[in-house]
Design a protein around this motif. Structure first.
Motif, short mmCIF file in Angstrom:
data_model
loop_
_atom_site.label_atom_id
_atom_site.label_comp_id
_atom_site.label_asym_id
_atom_site.label_seq_id
_atom_site.Cartn_x
_atom_site.Cartn_y
_atom_site.Cartn_z
N LEU A 11 71.16 14.39 -102.55
CA LEU A 11 70.72 14.83 -103.86
C LEU A 11 69.45 14.10 -104.31
O LEU A 11 68.58 14.70 -104.93
N GLU A 12 69.35 12.80 -103.97
CA GLU A 12 68.14 12.05 -104.31
C GLU A 12 66.91 12.66 -103.66
O GLU A 12 65.81 12.58 -104.19
N ASN A 13 67.11 13.24 -102.49
CA ASN A 13 66.00 13.84 -101.73
C ASN A 13 65.87 15.34 -101.96
O ASN A 13 65.09 16.01 -101.27
N LEU A 14 66.65 15.86 -102.91
CA LEU A 14 66.60 17.27 -103.28
C LEU A 14 66.79 18.19 -102.08
O LEU A 14 66.07 19.18 -101.91
N LEU A 15 67.79 17.86 -101.26
CA LEU A 15 68.06 18.64 -100.05
C LEU A 15 69.38 19.39 -100.17
O LEU A 15 70.29 18.95 -100.88
N THR A 16 69.48 20.48 -99.45
CA THR A 16 70.73 21.23 -99.38
C THR A 16 71.55 20.70 -98.20
O THR A 16 70.99 20.08 -97.28
N PRO A 17 72.85 20.97 -98.19
CA PRO A 17 73.65 20.59 -97.02
C PRO A 17 73.11 21.23 -95.73
O PRO A 17 73.14 20.62 -94.67
N GLU A 18 72.59 22.44 -95.85
CA GLU A 18 72.04 23.14 -94.69
C GLU A 18 70.84 22.40 -94.11
O GLU A 18 70.70 22.29 -92.88
N GLN A 19 69.98 21.87 -94.98
CA GLN A 19 68.79 21.15 -94.51
C GLN A 19 69.18 19.87 -93.79
O GLN A 19 68.60 19.53 -92.76
N VAL A 20 70.14 19.14 -94.35
CA VAL A 20 70.59 17.90 -93.71
C VAL A 20 71.26 18.23 -92.38
O VAL A 20 71.01 17.57 -91.36
#
Length: 105
Positions: A11-20
């Motif tokens: 969340l700190e990096n404004l990412l979705t679970p899909e991106q990670v």
């Protein structure tokens, strides 16, 4: 727990679970299960996650801590960054919980 830290990092990096998931080579369902502390990632995946977020494995696995500032009636969620440093992840005002400050404050 590791899953909580993983979610905070994402969340700190404004990412979705899909991106990670794509970055570390697992499914998005696995990331969601890790974040919910239903599954625990293996050591290789933990190392990939830590490298992806630019933190150590120890920082990823460390439990966040709540600190209370009674002077300002605020609660801080912090992460130990080592060498005497902490990172403030979030700040919660006691007003958000309907708590009253001490008289004279």
């Amino acid at each position: 727990m590791l899953g909580d830290n993983l979610r905070v990092c994402r969340l700190e990096n404004l990412l979705t679970p899909e991106q990670v998931a794509e970055a570390v080579g697992v499914s998005s369902m696995a990331i969601r299960y890790y974040e919910s502390n239903i599954w625990q990632p293996g050591t290789k995946t933990i190392a990939k996650l830590a490298a992806f977020f630019g933190i150590s494995v120890e920082q990823l696995a460390a439990s966040p801590v709540f600190l209370y500032d009674d002077e300002h009636a605020e609660i801080f969620l912090v992460r130990n960054m080592g060498k005497g440093h902490i990172q403030i992840i979030d700040k919660i005002s006691s007003k958000q919980f309907g708590l009253k400050q001490k008289e004279g404050e």
